[in-house]
Design a protein around this motif. Structure first.
Motif, PDB file in Angstrom:
ATOM      1  N   VAL A 194       1.223  -1.213  -0.080  1.00  8.35           N
ATOM      2  CA  VAL A 194       0.042  -0.170  -0.328  1.00  8.35           C
ATOM      3  C   VAL A 194       0.371   1.656  -0.070  1.00  8.35           C
ATOM      4  O   VAL A 194       2.009   1.299   1.157  1.00  8.35           O
ATOM      5  CB  VAL A 194      -1.240  -0.191   1.427  1.00  8.35           C
ATOM      6  N   THR A 195       0.529   2.059  -1.203  1.00  7.46           N
ATOM      7  CA  THR A 195       1.430   3.530  -0.787  1.00  7.46           C
ATOM      8  C   THR A 195       0.435   4.637  -1.458  1.00  7.46           C
ATOM      9  O   THR A 195      -0.863   4.401  -1.563  1.00  7.46           O
ATOM     10  CB  THR A 195       2.640   3.064  -1.993  1.00  7.46           C
ATOM     11  N   GLY A 196       0.903   5.321  -1.335  1.00  7.64           N
ATOM     12  CA  GLY A 196       0.641   6.708  -1.674  1.00  7.64           C
ATOM     13  C   GLY A 196       0.532   7.986  -0.245  1.00  7.64           C
ATOM     14  O   GLY A 196       1.531   8.377  -0.069  1.00  7.64           O
ATOM     15  N   ALA A 197      -0.432   9.237  -0.554  1.00  4.73           N
ATOM     16  CA  ALA A 197      -0.137   9.982   0.491  1.00  4.73           C
ATOM     17  C   ALA A 197      -1.969  11.180   0.051  1.00  4.73           C
ATOM     18  O   ALA A 197      -2.547  10.721  -0.261  1.00  4.73           O
ATOM     19  CB  ALA A 197       0.814  11.166  -0.793  1.00  4.73           C
ATOM     20  N   ILE A 198      -2.077  11.925   1.446  1.00  3.31           N
ATOM     21  CA  ILE A 198      -3.134  12.831   1.721  1.00  3.31           C
ATOM     22  C   ILE A 198      -2.501  14.029   1.280  1.00  3.31           C
ATOM     23  O   ILE A 198      -1.929  14.033   2.441  1.00  3.31           O
ATOM     24  CB  ILE A 198      -4.577  12.406   3.195  1.00  3.31           C
ATOM     25  N   TRP A 199      -2.621  14.433   0.320  1.00  2.35           N
ATOM     26  CA  TRP A 199      -2.510  15.796  -0.349  1.00  2.35           C
ATOM     27  C   TRP A 199      -3.393  17.585  -0.239  1.00  2.35           C
ATOM     28  O   TRP A 199      -4.805  17.131   0.015  1.00  2.35           O
ATOM     29  CB  TRP A 199      -2.223  15.805  -1.641  1.00  2.35           C
ATOM     30  N   ALA A 200      -2.446  18.341   0.142  1.00  2.00           N
ATOM     31  CA  ALA A 200      -3.311  19.575   0.646  1.00  2.00           C
ATOM     32  C   ALA A 200      -3.461  20.260  -0.339  1.00  2.00           C
ATOM     33  O   ALA A 200      -3.436  21.246  -1.236  1.00  2.00           O
ATOM     34  CB  ALA A 200      -2.588  20.715   0.928  1.00  2.00           C
ATOM     35  N   THR A 201      -5.204  19.365  -1.092  1.00  3.35           N
ATOM     36  CA  THR A 201      -5.659  20.621  -1.704  1.00  3.35           C
ATOM     37  C   THR A 201      -7.474  19.890  -2.781  1.00  3.35           C
ATOM     38  O   THR A 201      -7.271  19.084  -1.599  1.00  3.35           O
ATOM     39  CB  THR A 201      -4.882  19.460  -3.519  1.00  3.35           C
ATOM     40  N   ASP A 202      -7.839  20.294  -3.716  1.00 10.75           N
ATOM     41  CA  ASP A 202      -9.415  19.947  -3.562  1.00 10.75           C
ATOM     42  C   ASP A 202      -9.835  18.815  -4.190  1.00 10.75           C
ATOM     43  O   ASP A 202      -8.581  17.484  -4.682  1.00 10.75           O
ATOM     44  CB  ASP A 202     -10.151  21.215  -4.363  1.00 10.75           C
ATOM     45  N   HIS A 203     -10.663  17.894  -4.570  1.00 11.17           N
ATOM     46  CA  HIS A 203     -10.498  17.091  -4.872  1.00 11.17           C
ATOM     47  C   HIS A 203     -10.557  16.861  -6.447  1.00 11.17           C
ATOM     48  O   HIS A 203      -9.809  15.427  -6.670  1.00 11.17           O
ATOM     49  CB  HIS A 203     -12.670  17.200  -4.865  1.00 11.17           C
TER      50      HIS A 203
END
Length: 294
Positions: free
Chosen positions: A260-269
């Motif tokens: 499992v990889t990825g991230a949560i970024w400060a951006t819109d949908h």
């Protein structure tokens, strides 16, 4: 705590002098004999059809192939991601579910899921594999918002899919539970007002009924668990539905998935101010699935 490792961060951490310019932002040298191209076609399905477009990579291949599913209704098509993947040597199939954006038929969530399965089966057709130089052993799926569910649903049912990428994916089933409340009904009404115009043969009430009567069928976490232990990347947006996407990674890990990889970024949908970053992350993830020939 969310502990996903960003593929983009890993890419940018590499020594600058050792990097080849990323296909996310650099055009490849053209292949004079077999250049990159596009091919539009109509794929018949049940009571309608899928208007589809395949971006074909240059060269003889056989090429790994990505299917990219848009959301509800699909205002953000993510075709910049399709272009980045093609520059990276991947074919990319994009499509409009039946009843959406001019595709014949009536739109429904169940129908969209059937269409996702049909698109995957289409790539397995020997004639299609030969025509577009497709390697059937190297097919991955990606989806944004509702398309994340469609990608996960099809990938869970096809053990030959080698990777799954979710982009601020929408758990449709969770909305079914929300619709039991007044606040949930109002939120759905406001959402449907803007989303229904590109969709045919449906209504706000019909889609709400479909969700509430099929909560388990549209439970994204269940589909992620059914996907098993194959590579999955999950990118969420803090101004979208990033909190829910954190839960998807937890569901994958609970199911025993160590990839499992990825991230949560400060951006819109729509990842409006992270398009290059998202393209870079996609290319890095594809390279992890299939080492590049470049």
């Amino acid at each position: 705590m969310f502990k996903l490792v960003s593929a983009l961060a890993l890419l940018m951490a590499a020594p600058v002098m050792a990097q080849t310019p990323s296909p996310a932002i650099t055009d490849p040298a053209p292949d004079a004999a077999l250049p990159a191209g596009n091919d539009a076609f109509v794929l018949p399905v049940k009571d309608g059809a899928i208007n589809a477009l395949i971006y074909t990579a240059s060269g003889a291949g056989p090429h790994p192939t990505l299917i990219l599913f848009h959301g509800f209704p699909g205002n953000e098509q993510n075709l910049d991601l399709a272009q980045a993947a093609r520059r990276n040597g991947w074919n990319v199939l994009t499509m409009h579910y039946r009843g959406s954006w001019g595709s014949p038929g009536a739109f429904s969530f169940g129908g969209a899921a059937e269409d996702a399965h049909a698109a995957l089966a289409y790539l397995r057709n020997p004639a299609i594999m030969a025509k577009y130089h497709i390697d059937p052993a190297r097919v991955a799926l990606a989806g944004h918002s509702m398309g994340g569910f469609m990608a996960a649903d099809a990938a869970a049912d096809d053990p030959a899919v080698i990777g799954l990428l979710l982009i601020d994916a929408w758990d449709i089933g969770a909305n079914g539970r929300d619709l039991a409340t007044a606040a949930g009904k109002q939120a759905w009404h406001e959402e449907a007002l803007g989303d229904l115009p590109p969709l045919a043969g449906t209504s706000e009430a019909a889609l709400a009924s479909e969700i509430t009567t099929n909560i388990d069928r549209f439970d994204l976490r269940r589909r992620i668990a059914a996907y098993g232990k194959r590579p999955i990347a999950i990118y969420g947006a803090t101004r979208g539905i990033g909190d829910a996407n954190i839960g998807y990674s937890e569901a994958a890990r609970t199911a025993g998935n160590l990839h499992v990889t990825g991230a949560i970024w400060a951006t819109d949908h729509a990842f409006s101010d992270k398009r290059i970053a998202l393209s870079l992350a996609l290319v890095a993830w594809l390279d992890a699935l299939v080492p590049p020939r470049r």
